[in-house]
Scaffold this motif. Sequence first.
Motif, PDB file in Angstrom:
ATOM      1  N   UNK A   1       0.827  -1.211   0.000  1.00 34.60           N
ATOM      2  CA  UNK A   1       0.000   0.000   0.000  1.00 34.60           C
ATOM      3  C   UNK A   1       0.858   1.257   0.000  1.00 34.60           C
ATOM      4  N   UNK A   2       1.885   1.268   0.838  1.00 38.56           N
ATOM      5  CA  UNK A   2       2.757   2.433   0.902  1.00 38.56           C
ATOM      6  C   UNK A   2       3.438   2.697  -0.424  1.00 38.56           C
ATOM      7  N   UNK A   3       3.959   1.640  -1.028  1.00 41.02           N
ATOM      8  CA  UNK A   3       4.601   1.776  -2.338  1.00 41.02           C
ATOM      9  C   UNK A   3       3.600   2.275  -3.374  1.00 41.02           C
ATOM     10  N   UNK A   4       2.395   1.750  -3.319  1.00 34.92           N
ATOM     11  CA  UNK A   4       1.351   2.179  -4.260  1.00 34.92           C
ATOM     12  C   UNK A   4       0.990   3.645  -4.067  1.00 34.92           C
ATOM     13  N   UNK A   5       0.934   4.091  -2.818  1.00 38.35           N
ATOM     14  CA  UNK A   5       0.645   5.512  -2.570  1.00 38.35           C
ATOM     15  C   UNK A   5       1.757   6.398  -3.125  1.00 38.35           C
ATOM     16  N   UNK A   6       2.987   5.969  -2.953  1.00 36.19           N
ATOM     17  CA  UNK A   6       4.118   6.764  -3.439  1.00 36.19           C
ATOM     18  C   UNK A   6       4.140   6.806  -4.963  1.00 36.19           C
ATOM     19  N   UNK A   7       3.852   5.684  -5.597  1.00 38.45           N
ATOM     20  CA  UNK A   7       3.971   5.593  -7.060  1.00 38.45           C
ATOM     21  C   UNK A   7       2.682   5.899  -7.820  1.00 38.45           C
ATOM     22  N   UNK A   8       1.580   6.077  -7.106  1.00 35.84           N
ATOM     23  CA  UNK A   8       0.278   6.253  -7.763  1.00 35.84           C
ATOM     24  C   UNK A   8       0.261   7.468  -8.675  1.00 35.84           C
ATOM     25  N   UNK A   9      -0.259   7.266  -9.872  1.00 35.52           N
ATOM     26  CA  UNK A   9      -0.457   8.382 -10.789  1.00 35.52           C
ATOM     27  C   UNK A   9      -1.887   8.902 -10.607  1.00 35.52           C
ATOM     28  N   UNK A  10      -2.220   9.950 -11.321  1.00 30.95           N
ATOM     29  CA  UNK A  10      -3.547  10.556 -11.177  1.00 30.95           C
ATOM     30  C   UNK A  10      -4.669   9.569 -11.464  1.00 30.95           C
ATOM     31  N   UNK A  11      -4.431   8.646 -12.375  1.00 29.23           N
ATOM     32  CA  UNK A  11      -5.458   7.678 -12.750  1.00 29.23           C
ATOM     33  C   UNK A  11      -5.769   6.681 -11.635  1.00 29.23           C
ATOM     34  N   UNK A  12      -4.777   6.360 -10.817  1.00 28.11           N
ATOM     35  CA  UNK A  12      -4.948   5.301  -9.825  1.00 28.11           C
ATOM     36  C   UNK A  12      -4.942   5.764  -8.368  1.00 28.11           C
ATOM     37  N   UNK A  13      -4.594   7.004  -8.114  1.00 24.39           N
ATOM     38  CA  UNK A  13      -4.414   7.405  -6.713  1.00 24.39           C
ATOM     39  C   UNK A  13      -5.707   7.342  -5.895  1.00 24.39           C
ATOM     40  N   UNK A  14      -6.849   7.628  -6.489  1.00 26.16           N
ATOM     41  CA  UNK A  14      -8.104   7.534  -5.731  1.00 26.16           C
ATOM     42  C   UNK A  14      -8.372   6.104  -5.291  1.00 26.16           C
ATOM     43  N   UNK A  15      -8.148   5.147  -6.179  1.00 23.76           N
ATOM     44  CA  UNK A  15      -8.366   3.735  -5.836  1.00 23.76           C
ATOM     45  C   UNK A  15      -7.399   3.289  -4.749  1.00 23.76           C
ATOM     46  N   UNK A  16      -6.147   3.704  -4.866  1.00 22.25           N
ATOM     47  CA  UNK A  16      -5.148   3.336  -3.850  1.00 22.25           C
ATOM     48  C   UNK A  16      -5.513   3.969  -2.510  1.00 22.25           C
ATOM     49  N   UNK A  17      -5.985   5.192  -2.535  1.00 24.42           N
ATOM     50  CA  UNK A  17      -6.405   5.856  -1.298  1.00 24.42           C
ATOM     51  C   UNK A  17      -7.547   5.124  -0.623  1.00 24.42           C
ATOM     52  N   UNK A  18      -8.504   4.668  -1.417  1.00 32.87           N
ATOM     53  CA  UNK A  18      -9.621   3.892  -0.850  1.00 32.87           C
ATOM     54  C   UNK A  18      -9.135   2.576  -0.265  1.00 32.87           C
ATOM     55  N   UNK A  19      -8.194   1.930  -0.938  1.00 37.30           N
ATOM     56  CA  UNK A  19      -7.629   0.686  -0.400  1.00 37.30           C
ATOM     57  C   UNK A  19      -6.899   0.937   0.915  1.00 37.30           C
ATOM     58  N   UNK A  20      -6.122   2.004   0.979  1.00 36.98           N
ATOM     59  CA  UNK A  20      -5.404   2.327   2.212  1.00 36.98           C
ATOM     60  C   UNK A  20      -6.385   2.630   3.346  1.00 36.98           C
ATOM     61  N   UNK A  21      -7.436   3.389   3.052  1.00 36.46           N
ATOM     62  CA  UNK A  21      -8.448   3.697   4.066  1.00 36.46           C
ATOM     63  C   UNK A  21      -9.142   2.423   4.545  1.00 36.46           C
ATOM     64  N   UNK A  22      -9.411   1.523   3.620  1.00 37.64           N
ATOM     65  CA  UNK A  22     -10.033   0.244   3.969  1.00 37.64           C
ATOM     66  C   UNK A  22      -9.091  -0.569   4.858  1.00 37.64           C
ATOM     67  N   UNK A  23      -7.814  -0.573   4.529  1.00 32.43           N
ATOM     68  CA  UNK A  23      -6.827  -1.291   5.345  1.00 32.43           C
ATOM     69  C   UNK A  23      -6.795  -0.726   6.761  1.00 32.43           C
ATOM     70  N   UNK A  24      -6.736   0.603   6.882  1.00 30.28           N
ATOM     71  CA  UNK A  24      -6.708   1.217   8.216  1.00 30.28           C
ATOM     72  C   UNK A  24      -7.960   0.856   9.018  1.00 30.28           C
ATOM     73  N   UNK A  25      -9.078   0.736   8.337  1.00 25.99           N
ATOM     74  CA  UNK A  25     -10.322   0.326   9.000  1.00 25.99           C
ATOM     75  C   UNK A  25     -10.252  -1.138   9.404  1.00 25.99           C
ATOM     76  N   UNK A  26      -9.705  -1.967   8.530  1.00 29.41           N
ATOM     77  CA  UNK A  26      -9.630  -3.409   8.791  1.00 29.41           C
ATOM     78  C   UNK A  26      -8.714  -3.748   9.962  1.00 29.41           C
ATOM     79  N   UNK A  27      -7.657  -2.979  10.170  1.00 32.08           N
ATOM     80  CA  UNK A  27      -6.735  -3.284  11.271  1.00 32.08           C
ATOM     81  C   UNK A  27      -7.131  -2.611  12.583  1.00 32.08           C
TER      82      UNK A  27
END
Length: 129
Positions: free
Chosen positions: A59-85
């Motif tokens: 997730x961290x790597x994805x946030x760092x490397x995310x381009x404009x096309x994918x950053x919203x999806x990666x952000x939602x995944x990270x938020x979901x992960x924080x909720x899951x843990x």
Amino acid sequence: MNETTIKTAARLLLGGALVVAGASHLTVARKAFRAQVPDWVPLKKDDTVVYSGLAEIALGTSLVLANDEHKEAVGKLAATFFTAVFPGNISQYVNKRSAFGLTTDTKRLVRLFFQPVLVYWALKSTDNV
């Protein structure tokens, strides 16, 4: 500084922090992270720590490397992960498990209020809010 620059910096900081935290799951803080795994998780505590560490690195790597096309999806995944843990943080509080300097009920309770901040941070820094 404009809003885009601030969001980018926040996304990169969060991504970097996730990579470091994930790496610590696999190395120096592995024992401490086991203290957070709730007893009801159907995996061995160490396996859970390893898998969550790998997820944080990804997730961290994805946030760092995310381009404009994918950053919203990666952000939602990270938020979901924080909720899951989050149940791990609750478990640490309820079971009075000391780790990461959280040696009192008050410190463990205060920490619970920071998880929603991480969720918001993941969403806001990736243009989801």
